[in-house]
Write a protein that holds these residues in place. Structure first.
Motif, short mmCIF file in Angstrom:
data_model
loop_
_atom_site.label_atom_id
_atom_site.label_comp_id
_atom_site.label_asym_id
_atom_site.label_seq_id
_atom_site.Cartn_x
_atom_site.Cartn_y
_atom_site.Cartn_z
N GLU A 77 -12.90 85.65 -48.42
CA GLU A 77 -13.69 84.47 -47.79
C GLU A 77 -13.07 84.17 -46.51
O GLU A 77 -11.76 84.34 -46.46
N ILE A 78 -13.80 83.60 -45.59
CA ILE A 78 -13.26 82.98 -44.30
C ILE A 78 -13.37 81.61 -44.47
O ILE A 78 -14.21 81.00 -44.84
N ASN A 79 -12.49 80.85 -43.94
CA ASN A 79 -12.36 79.29 -43.95
C ASN A 79 -13.14 78.99 -42.59
O ASN A 79 -12.64 78.85 -41.66
N GLN A 80 -14.49 78.76 -42.66
CA GLN A 80 -15.37 78.26 -41.84
C GLN A 80 -15.09 77.06 -40.88
O GLN A 80 -15.13 76.85 -39.92
N ALA A 81 -14.61 76.25 -41.67
CA ALA A 81 -13.76 74.92 -41.16
C ALA A 81 -13.04 75.01 -40.19
O ALA A 81 -12.97 74.36 -38.96
N VAL A 82 -11.93 75.98 -40.25
CA VAL A 82 -11.15 76.39 -39.06
C VAL A 82 -11.70 77.12 -38.18
O VAL A 82 -11.36 77.01 -36.82
N VAL A 83 -12.64 77.70 -38.18
CA VAL A 83 -13.50 78.40 -37.08
C VAL A 83 -14.09 77.17 -36.31
O VAL A 83 -14.02 77.52 -35.16
#
Length: 123
Positions: A77-83
């Motif tokens: 999983e990628i933290n889309q919020a930090v992107v």
């Protein structure tokens, strides 16, 4: 710094959340050294990670730095919020500013405890 985390000498932290799954982020020390983070480039879900190898990039108003994987495994999983909001790395490096989760088989033996990481950053 948080006691239950493990740390790499490349200034990433690892929080084991379940058997074979960990969350990875950037330490508060690194975030402070970088200054205001303006961009985070992360690997894709299902990408392979190799301990000590580049896994992305972080850009601040001061510089661009590589992100290095603290473990060998697979991105789950990628933290889309930090992107979308890279300043979370500065404001909440251990909570909202995490980078990704990964599955792994074993943790590298060279990861540091909180006390050892603190001593490393002070030397």
């Amino acid at each position: 710094m948080t006691a239950e985390l493990l740390y790499s000498k490349d200034h990433e932290w690892v929080r084991v959340v379940s058997d074979g799954v960990a969350v990875i982020g950037v330490t508060d020390y690194a975030a402070e050294q970088l200054g205001d983070v303006v961009y985070v480039d992360l690997p894709e879900t299902d990408d392979a990670l190799i301990a000590g190898s580049e896994m992305g990039e972080i850009e601040s108003t001061k510089s661009v730095s590589d992100l290095f994987s603290p473990l060998t495994g697979t991105v789950t999983e990628i933290n889309q919020a930090v992107v979308d909001t890279p300043e979370l790395v500065n404001s909440s490096p251990f909570d909202e500013g995490w980078l990704l989760t990964a599955s792994f088989e074993t943790l590298p033996e060279d990861l540091l405890s909180a006390a050892d990481y603190k001593a490393f950053t002070e030397s």
